[in-house]
Design a protein around this motif. Sequence first.
Motif, PDB file in Angstrom:
ATOM      1  N   PHE A 425       1.289  -1.269   0.208  1.00  0.00           N
ATOM      2  CA  PHE A 425       0.099  -0.847   0.036  1.00  0.00           C
ATOM      3  C   PHE A 425       1.120   1.500   0.092  1.00  0.00           C
ATOM      4  CE2 PHE A 425      -2.539  -3.550   1.961  1.00  0.00           C
ATOM      5  CZ  PHE A 425      -3.741  -3.260   1.008  1.00  0.00           C
ATOM      6  N   GLY A 426       0.250   2.107  -0.538  1.00  0.00           N
ATOM      7  CA  GLY A 426       0.632   3.835  -0.721  1.00  0.00           C
ATOM      8  C   GLY A 426       0.275   4.637  -1.328  1.00  0.00           C
ATOM      9  N   ASP A 428       0.990   6.808  -3.910  1.00  0.00           N
ATOM     10  CA  ASP A 428       1.626   7.105  -4.858  1.00  0.00           C
ATOM     11  C   ASP A 428       3.053   7.299  -5.016  1.00  0.00           C
ATOM     12  OD1 ASP A 428       1.660   7.921  -7.530  1.00  0.00           O
ATOM     13  OD2 ASP A 428       1.343   9.681  -7.959  1.00  0.00           O
ATOM     14  N   THR A 430       5.852   4.065  -4.569  1.00  0.00           N
ATOM     15  CA  THR A 430       5.621   2.930  -4.454  1.00  0.00           C
ATOM     16  C   THR A 430       7.058   3.395  -5.531  1.00  0.00           C
ATOM     17  OG1 THR A 430       4.145   2.027  -4.333  1.00  0.00           O
ATOM     18  CG2 THR A 430       6.239   0.627  -5.003  1.00  0.00           C
ATOM     19  N   ARG A 444      -0.457  -2.397 -10.024  1.00  0.00           N
ATOM     20  CA  ARG A 444      -1.863  -1.583  -9.543  1.00  0.00           C
ATOM     21  C   ARG A 444      -2.429  -2.073  -9.653  1.00  0.00           C
ATOM     22  NH1 ARG A 444       2.233   2.972 -11.482  1.00  0.00           N
ATOM     23  NH2 ARG A 444       3.394   3.324  -9.477  1.00  0.00           N
ATOM     24  N   ASP A 465      -2.175   1.610  -4.403  1.00  0.00           N
ATOM     25  CA  ASP A 465      -0.879   2.684  -4.614  1.00  0.00           C
ATOM     26  C   ASP A 465      -0.985   3.470  -5.200  1.00  0.00           C
ATOM     27  OD1 ASP A 465       0.167   2.260  -7.102  1.00  0.00           O
ATOM     28  OD2 ASP A 465       2.231   3.026  -6.256  1.00  0.00           O
ATOM     29  N   GLU A 470      -3.396   9.229   2.291  1.00  0.00           N
ATOM     30  CA  GLU A 470      -2.958   8.288   3.177  1.00  0.00           C
ATOM     31  C   GLU A 470      -3.948   7.748   3.979  1.00  0.00           C
ATOM     32  OE1 GLU A 470       0.387  10.341   2.519  1.00  0.00           O
ATOM     33  OE2 GLU A 470      -1.028  11.058   2.222  1.00  0.00           O
ATOM     34  N   CYS A 473      -4.864   4.902   1.948  1.00  0.00           N
ATOM     35  CA  CYS A 473      -4.133   3.768   2.245  1.00  0.00           C
ATOM     36  C   CYS A 473      -4.130   2.775   3.742  1.00  0.00           C
ATOM     37  CB  CYS A 473      -2.626   3.903   2.235  1.00  0.00           C
ATOM     38  SG  CYS A 473      -2.230   4.458   0.685  1.00  0.00           S
ATOM     39  N   SER A 491       6.290   4.617   2.256  1.00  0.00           N
ATOM     40  CA  SER A 491       4.986   6.519   2.340  1.00  0.00           C
ATOM     41  C   SER A 491       6.490   6.976   2.383  1.00  0.00           C
ATOM     42  CB  SER A 491       3.970   7.146   4.269  1.00  0.00           C
ATOM     43  OG  SER A 491       4.114   8.013   3.626  1.00  0.00           O
TER      44      SER A 491
END
Length: 763
Positions: A425-426, A428, A430, A444, A465, A470, A473, A491
Amino acid sequence: MDVPVSTHEARHLGPEELQKTDAYWRAANYLSVGQIYLYGNPLLRQPLTLAHVKPLVVGHWGTTPGQNFIYVHLNRAIKKHDLNMIYIAGPGHGGPALVGNTYLEGSYTDVYPDISQDEAGMQKLFMQFSFPGGISSHVAPTTPGSIHEGGELGYSLSHAFGAAFDNPDLIVTCVVGDGEAETGPLATAWQSNKFLNPVTDGAVLPILHLNGYKISNPTVLARIGHDELEQFFASCGWKPYFVEGDDPEAMHQLMATAMEQAVEDIKEIQQTARASKTGTRPLWPMLVLRSPKGWTGPKVVDGLRVEGTFRAHQVPLLVDHAHPDHVVLLEAWMKSYKAEELFDSNGSLIAELAELAPKGDRRMGANPHANGGMLLRDLRMPDFRVHAVTVTSPGSVTSQDTTILGKFVRDIVQQNKERRNFRLFGPDETISNLLGAVFEATDRQWDAMRQDNDEFLAPSGLVLDSMLSEHQCEGWLEGYLLTGRHGLFNSYEAFIRIVDSMFSQHAKWLKVTRELPWRREIASLNYLLASHVWQQDHNGFTHQDPGFLDHVINKKASIVRAYLPPDANCLLSVIDHCLRSRNYVNVVVAGKHALPQWLSMEAAVIHCTEGLGIWQWASNDQGGEPDVVMACCGDTPTLEVLAAVSILREHLPELKIRVINVVDLMRLQSASEHPHGLSEVDFDALFTKDKPIIFAFHGYPSLVHRLTYRRTNRDLHVHGYKEEGTITTAFDMRVQNELDRFHLVLDVVNRLPALGSKADYLA
């Protein structure tokens, strides 16, 4: 209330089913009022007196009858269609509803046998609610069937989607309060349907509960027109069905019809998608329930309207020594539910109503997905040593730590692909955090429109991601973990602060569940914080904040862990450990820039297992006491300490220096305060009792002082981030915050006046 013309025609319940459905709802409402108010006399078999009322009445009635109404209709749908369903209660203090309904279905008694399904058990059920030594007024870890802590608003829908990912047979019903709907995370979460794959995932059924008010204000969504509300949800990709009114009989009919339509829509969407394996993004159904706040409660109290107003939010009727005349009003309210028709002479729900509840694991309070540890399977972990950086001598090679880690994460994804029980997870970040190797094994997940120049987007993938939030996620990952899976959240370090509060709630959840033997352990919540404070010289001051560590350390020692590996091999070892752990929050801080590599894989594993240690190859105090201890924690501090030591050893060869590197931050704390902490004897042996300690730390210096305040050696001088930053070079960032090698050398010289004139030339 006026029912808008867009409300669909009801498919009527038969007279007997209608009567039983309403009776079950009355039973749940009766139990809810009893929980809030009663200290004794649970079935009102004696005239109610003030002595039967709790000395301090605490609770929230406003949302409760609406949630009871929803629960009974969900039970009906589960039984009719044999649904695998869990319930997430977004409205914060709806505790009486979920506790009461799990009690009626028997799942509450399953985990708390002393709360039996008879008059004695009912007495205990009532007395424990919002009472010292009892249970909270909101849906909590103590509530069977819950994966969502209702004390803080905003995350219910995110948790629901996290639970649905990779659970193709599960329907997650999420009740969203109209006050909660005004929070930022919840307002964004409506977009999560762009990430739900009807082939590989389950379904989320949101039910927006519009009862019109918060504590003392109206809610926004309740005060816009029906068409505007419908258009809003349609524009977010939902197909809303409206259930609106205040007459119970009519509302039961409308709710049964809407629920049936929603279930049919979900089945059709999934069957179509799973048959074709392709298709356009569906419009998922949702319900909008508009009912009075405090429905079926007191309509008017002391001349003021209560039902359908903000006054019903908490305790709608004060019953205490200052309001003794309200006892009769409370008694009349409770008797309006006709408990004598609902419970038998023993105080048990009568058999014909008990039959309305699902059986076994189909009960929402007993569904194993809501006790995720029951379903948790160990990850298939590849050998991280395969990705070792070859280090022939300390500092002889450079590497980018997270680039190396990305290959390990790729292998984890690959080995668990069939099980679909691990996700990355993140928001955007990664690619930016150099974990891009993961896209060699998966895509993705993205179910919105795609264009030719997009990268790695697909309807099904194990990376989430593509939403710059945040909050989402974090919520998705928490829901994923709480239903028995594994994950990693990557993150930027500075912007993980956005989820400070969400982390706090999850840590509190884990703390409480450790005290509940029936709650099984779940996989740990793992954070990887890259693009950290010392590598944000190009983005500037706004991107420089290592304070998440300070926030995390405030939580229970039994829950939190913090790791700052100095190089790639240590990072691999730490992540392997974290992904195998249970019921912790692990925070790992690692860099992405090319830096020297210090330890071979064998040495790294030993070092990480110990958590800290003397780096003998960098020290020259063997066989005696050092003159100074040079300690470091974090990749950049490690680089600067070792550079400072090189300067000191070149110019002051007689100076005895001990270099200590810390990977596990909690080793600094006393063993009496943290299970990873060093004993006083071991700490003194490493750091000495009286020699100066120059400590270069990744974060704020005050954190090291907090962790070591009980230690014998008070001659501790910490260099770290001092809120000095701008767009500059990486090295100048260290200089501005006095973390650089030259400031460290100066500090050593200033702490050791016995060095004499030779040291003066260094100063």
